[in-house]
Scaffold this active site. Structure first.
Site, PDB file in Angstrom:
ATOM      1  N   HIS A 196      -3.774 -33.893  30.446  1.00 28.49           N
ATOM      2  CA  HIS A 196      -2.993 -32.804  31.054  1.00 28.49           C
ATOM      3  C   HIS A 196      -1.694 -32.617  30.296  1.00 28.49           C
ATOM      4  CE1 HIS A 196      -1.264 -36.286  33.097  1.00 28.49           C
ATOM      5  NE2 HIS A 196      -0.302 -35.551  33.604  1.00 28.49           N
ATOM      6  N   ASP A 246       4.990 -36.710  29.326  1.00 23.97           N
ATOM      7  CA  ASP A 246       4.698 -38.140  29.122  1.00 23.97           C
ATOM      8  C   ASP A 246       3.230 -38.373  28.752  1.00 23.97           C
ATOM      9  OD1 ASP A 246       4.248 -37.378  31.910  1.00 23.97           O
ATOM     10  OD2 ASP A 246       3.865 -39.500  32.297  1.00 23.97           O
TER      11      ASP A 246
HETATM   12 FE    FE Z   1       2.161 -38.988  33.842  1.00 23.49          FE
HETATM   13 ZN    ZN Z   2       1.433 -36.185  34.843  1.00 19.33          ZN
END
Ligand code: FE
Ligand code: ZN
Length: 264
Positions: free
Chosen positions: A65, A69
């Site tokens: 996704h 991060d």
């Molecule tokens: Fe994450």
């Molecule tokens: Zn996430």
């Protein structure tokens, strides 16, 4: 830590490491095919260090996704290695350097191994997971956590429940790797929701022992989560009673558990 899933001809090596504040990085490697994939790229330096340690050469990034991060290392690693970036077609415009767009029902061939792509929206709308049936392993990003699930940032509880059910339906022996080390805090929360679950009580002791030894709590298995993760256990009579939601629809029980976790 290197663990092995195997079949007759090929084996998939897995190298797990910690990075950023509480992210997991994972490299998977098919030696016979000369293929190495990073599951997401939380941090280019950490992935580079893991490659140096294993001696593997990066050929792919499999993105779950669009959150920073999970994609921050994409462009730097692609520039250095010319690796291919595979990622969710539902949010492809937010995945830096994406080459190959995949979605639910697609199969992606990684070396000798087939990855089946599962749509797992809710945390983000395009979130996908990668399931390698022959290696009996799945990479689920921020959808399912050990004893938890991701925050519902873009979808709604009904959507997230469906995504979790898609993962819960994988063979129980399937090992899975998620994006974060949240397991100990999750265990404490789970015990407030289903304190009478003996398997959960036992597992939370194991997790405390792992964490005090500085060890990761991954991988878990789908079967272990079905027995102990309250976010998958909307049908538990103890949970329904505690929440005063007897015979309520599963996704609504899940939504209440998620809401309590957000408040806690
Ligand atoms: Fe994450
Ligand atoms: Zn996430």
């Amino acid at each position: 830590m290197i663990t092995k899933g195997s079949r007759a001809m090929a084996k998939l090596d897995i190298y797990l490491f910690s990075c950023l504040s509480d992210n997991f990085g994972v490299l998977i490697h098919d030696d016979a095919a000369g293929v190495t994939a990073s599951i997401d790229a939380p941090d280019a330096a950490a992935v580079r260090a893991a490659l140096a340690k294993t001696g593997w050469k990066l050929t792919h990034i499999l993105t779950t996704h669009h959150h920073a991060d999970h994609v921050d290392g994409n462009l730097e690693l692609k520039n250095e290695t010319k690796c291919l970036i595979v990622g969710p077609k539902g949010e492809a415009d937010k995945i830096p350097g994406i080459d190959i767009k995949v979605g639910g029902g697609d199969m992606y061939q990684l070396g000798s191994f087939e990855a089946k792509v599962l749509d797992t929206p809710g945390h983000t709308l395009g979130h996908i997971s990668y399931w390698f049936p022959e290696a009996k392993v799945a990479f689920v990003g921020d959808t399912l956590f050990a004893l938890g699930c991701g925050r519902i940032l873009e979808g709604d509880p009904n959507m997230m429940w469906d995504s979790l059910q898609r993962l819960a339906a994988l063979p129980p022996e399937t090992a899975f790797y998620c994006g974060h080390e949240y397991t100990q805090a999750n265990a404490r929360f789970n015990l407030t929701i289903e304190p009478g679950n003996a398997a959960l009580v036992a597992r939370s002791k194991e997790i405390d022992a792992l964490r005090s030894a500085g060890k990761p709590t991954l991988p878990s298995t789908i079967g272990a989560e079905l027995a102990t993760n309250v976010f998958l256990r909307a049908q538990s009579p103890e949970i329904q009673t505690r929440l005063a939601m007897l015979d309520e629809q599963d996704w609504k029980v899940f939504a209440e558990i998620r809401a309590r976790k957000n408040r806690g």
